[in-house]
Design a protein around this motif. Structure first.
Motif, short mmCIF file in Angstrom:
data_model
loop_
_atom_site.label_atom_id
_atom_site.label_comp_id
_atom_site.label_asym_id
_atom_site.label_seq_id
_atom_site.Cartn_x
_atom_site.Cartn_y
_atom_site.Cartn_z
N LEU A 131 40.59 71.29 36.59
CA LEU A 131 39.45 71.79 35.82
C LEU A 131 39.89 72.27 34.44
CD1 LEU A 131 37.64 73.85 38.64
CD2 LEU A 131 37.24 71.49 37.95
N ASP A 132 41.11 72.80 34.37
CA ASP A 132 41.64 73.31 33.11
C ASP A 132 41.79 72.18 32.09
OD1 ASP A 132 42.56 75.13 31.32
OD2 ASP A 132 44.32 75.77 32.46
N MET A 133 42.13 70.98 32.60
CA MET A 133 42.36 69.85 31.69
C MET A 133 41.10 69.54 30.87
SD MET A 133 44.44 67.66 34.46
CE MET A 133 45.19 66.31 33.60
N ILE A 134 39.96 69.45 31.56
CA ILE A 134 38.74 69.07 30.82
C ILE A 134 38.22 70.25 30.00
CG2 ILE A 134 37.09 69.58 32.70
CD1 ILE A 134 36.78 66.62 30.33
N ARG A 135 38.34 71.48 30.53
CA ARG A 135 37.76 72.59 29.76
C ARG A 135 38.56 72.83 28.48
NH1 ARG A 135 39.72 76.09 34.51
NH2 ARG A 135 41.29 77.48 33.61
N THR A 136 39.90 72.68 28.56
CA THR A 136 40.71 72.87 27.34
C THR A 136 40.37 71.78 26.33
OG1 THR A 136 42.47 73.72 28.74
CG2 THR A 136 43.06 73.20 26.49
N CYS A 137 40.20 70.56 26.84
CA CYS A 137 39.87 69.43 25.98
C CYS A 137 38.57 69.72 25.22
CB CYS A 137 39.74 68.21 26.89
SG CYS A 137 39.41 66.71 26.04
N MET A 138 37.57 70.25 25.93
CA MET A 138 36.29 70.56 25.30
C MET A 138 36.42 71.76 24.36
SD MET A 138 34.27 68.35 25.92
CE MET A 138 35.24 66.99 26.49
N ASN A 139 37.24 72.73 24.75
CA ASN A 139 37.42 73.91 23.88
C ASN A 139 37.90 73.50 22.49
OD1 ASN A 139 36.70 75.55 25.99
ND2 ASN A 139 38.78 76.18 26.53
N VAL A 140 38.93 72.63 22.45
CA VAL A 140 39.48 72.26 21.13
C VAL A 140 38.53 71.33 20.38
CG1 VAL A 140 41.89 72.60 21.82
CG2 VAL A 140 40.91 70.34 21.98
N GLY B 128 34.08 75.01 26.98
CA GLY B 128 34.50 74.37 28.23
C GLY B 128 34.80 75.41 29.30
N THR B 129 35.44 76.49 28.88
CA THR B 129 35.77 77.57 29.81
C THR B 129 34.51 78.25 30.33
OG1 THR B 129 37.90 77.91 28.74
CG2 THR B 129 37.05 79.75 30.02
N ALA B 130 33.55 78.49 29.42
CA ALA B 130 32.29 79.14 29.83
C ALA B 130 31.54 78.27 30.83
CB ALA B 130 31.43 79.43 28.61
N ALA C 194 42.39 83.78 26.77
CA ALA C 194 43.47 83.32 25.88
C ALA C 194 43.60 81.80 26.00
CB ALA C 194 44.78 83.98 26.30
N GLY C 195 44.09 81.18 24.93
CA GLY C 195 44.20 79.72 24.92
C GLY C 195 45.44 79.21 25.62
N VAL C 196 45.68 79.69 26.82
CA VAL C 196 46.85 79.27 27.59
C VAL C 196 46.41 78.76 28.96
CG1 VAL C 196 48.46 80.84 26.44
CG2 VAL C 196 47.22 81.64 28.44
N PRO C 197 47.24 77.95 29.64
CA PRO C 197 46.80 77.40 30.92
C PRO C 197 46.44 78.47 31.94
CG PRO C 197 48.81 76.33 30.17
CD PRO C 197 48.57 77.47 29.24
N GLY C 198 45.33 78.27 32.61
CA GLY C 198 44.94 79.15 33.71
C GLY C 198 44.24 80.44 33.32
N ALA C 199 44.17 80.73 32.02
CA ALA C 199 43.58 82.02 31.61
C ALA C 199 42.11 82.11 32.00
CB ALA C 199 43.75 82.20 30.10
N GLY C 200 41.40 80.99 31.93
CA GLY C 200 39.97 80.99 32.26
C GLY C 200 39.72 81.39 33.71
N MET C 201 40.66 81.04 34.58
CA MET C 201 40.49 81.37 36.00
C MET C 201 40.65 82.89 36.21
SD MET C 201 42.51 79.91 39.28
CE MET C 201 43.95 80.90 39.02
N THR D 140 48.17 69.39 28.11
CA THR D 140 48.90 70.67 28.06
C THR D 140 48.08 71.83 28.63
OG1 THR D 140 48.04 71.19 25.86
CG2 THR D 140 50.17 70.07 25.95
N CYS D 141 46.74 71.67 28.70
CA CYS D 141 45.85 72.75 29.15
C CYS D 141 46.01 74.01 28.31
CB CYS D 141 46.09 73.10 30.62
SG CYS D 141 45.56 71.81 31.73
N SER D 142 46.32 73.84 27.04
CA SER D 142 46.46 75.02 26.18
C SER D 142 45.88 74.76 24.79
CB SER D 142 47.93 75.42 26.07
OG SER D 142 48.10 76.38 25.05
N SER D 143 44.84 75.52 24.44
CA SER D 143 44.25 75.38 23.09
C SER D 143 45.29 75.79 22.04
CB SER D 143 43.04 76.30 22.93
OG SER D 143 42.03 75.99 23.82
N SER D 144 46.06 76.84 22.37
CA SER D 144 47.03 77.33 21.38
C SER D 144 48.11 76.29 21.13
CB SER D 144 47.69 78.62 21.86
OG SER D 144 46.70 79.55 22.16
N1 ASP Z 1 43.40 76.63 29.18
C1 ASP Z 1 42.23 76.98 28.38
C2 ASP Z 1 42.54 76.83 26.93
O1 ASP Z 1 43.66 76.93 26.52
C3 ASP Z 1 41.74 78.36 28.67
C4 ASP Z 1 41.25 78.40 30.09
O2 ASP Z 1 42.06 78.55 31.01
O3 ASP Z 1 40.04 78.24 30.27
O4 ASP Z 1 41.64 76.61 26.14
#
Ligand code: ASP
Length: 293
Positions: free
Chosen positions: A255-264, A181-183, A221-228, A142-146
């Motif tokens: 890239l969003d797929m793995i960073r979100t995965c690591m974030n959660v 993951g985002t950092a 924000a924990g939504v897709p693409g926010a990190g970019m 989903t690429c979304s932590s939220s």
């Molecule tokens: N998609 C990431 C998340 O929901 C945020 C980001 O775009 O880095 O955790």
């Protein structure tokens, strides 16, 4: 070139309004952190401000969401133009960026998260990743932590033994501000973009990237693409060209797929460590196969 100590000193604004009008993002984030802490400290009296900022945040998420809906068209046109004018070999460095982001994220999980749950909660890393795998898979797709929050709380409580109280405090907080993951992604991309534009980075710039990426990830924000979108802040702080974002925009979803995965996963590791320190971690005994009587 600013010295390392100046980088730290410059984080704190002497005048918050000045930071706003001069677009000093790092100072703004530090100021916002102080405002947030103060709001939570004054309790009841802070509620109207909290509701106001919450509403402004929702409006911004909506605006970002609308912009992101157009992103695929822009990215398609951009990649077609880049490949059309410079040849397909320009895509090779992007493959390296994908590899580095995945490699560093996985290394981070294996060393930091495994180490944290093992050292502070006496939980086997294998049990941790196995119990949390479902949430990791949902975050990855989903690429979304939220959006992943309900399933990550379920996994932490039911599979890993974190109490409901700790899980429902630590994980929503983590889904908003804890984004390792985002950092990592922002750091790798900033270094990559500097390389593409032939900009040499010194020690103070590396330090600035670390500080800026950490703060930018807190504000993501924990939504897709926010990190970019927040990557633009990191580039601006370090003085790197903003056009660099266009280079990585085409591979952002991957890239969003793995960073979100690591974030959660980081949020769950944090919840386990806190639960253990508070005596709120129940030992989950793995179910044995039926004896076949
Ligand atoms: N998609 C990431 C998340 O929901 C945020 C980001 O775009 O880095 O955790």
């Amino acid at each position: 070139m600013p010295k390392a100590a100046d980088v730290i000193l410059n984080l704190v604004p002497t005048n918050a309004l000045n930071a706003m009008v001069t677009d000093n993002m790092l100072q703004l984030i530090v100021f916002a952190l102080f405002v947030g802490i103060a709001i939570s400290l004054i309790g009841e009296k802070g509620k109207p401000a909290l509701a106001f900022f919450d509403s402004v945040a929702e409006i911004m998420y909506k605006i970002v969401g609308i912009i992101m809906n157009f992103a695929p068209i822009g990215v398609f046109a951009l990649i077609a133009w880049v490949v059309g004018t410079s040849g397909a070999q320009v895509l090779l460095p992007l493959a390296r960026v994908i590899f580095v982001v995945y490699f560093v994220n996985i290394l981070h999980a294996l060393i930091v998260y495994s180490g944290a749950v093992y050292v502070w909660a006496k939980m086997s890393p294998f049990q941790f990743f196995k119990g949390f795998f479902e949430a990791m898979a949902v975050a990855f797709s989903t690429c979304s932590s939220s959006a992943t929050l309900p399933i990550s709380m379920h996994c932490a409580q039911k599979n890993l033994g974190v109490s409901k109280e700790i899980s429902s405090f630590v994980q929503p907080l983590g889904a908003t501000i804890n984004m390792d993951g985002t950092a990592i992604y922002q750091g790798v991309c900033a270094v990559f973009i500097a390389g593409v534009f032939g900009i040499k980075l010194g020690l103070s710039q590396y330090l600035m990237i670390i500080v800026a990426a950490t703060l930018a990830s807190i504000g993501t924000a924990g939504v897709p693409g926010a990190g970019m979108i927040m990557l633009s802040m990191v580039l601006e702080v370090v003085g790197l060209p903003l056009e660099g974002i266009l280079l990585v925009a085409g591979i952002d979803r991957i890239l969003d797929m793995i960073r979100t995965c690591m974030n959660v996963t980081g949020d769950a590791a944090g919840a386990i460590v806190i639960a253990s320190s508070e005596g709120e971690l129940t030992k989950i005994v793995p179910k044995l196969a039926p004896s076949g009587k």
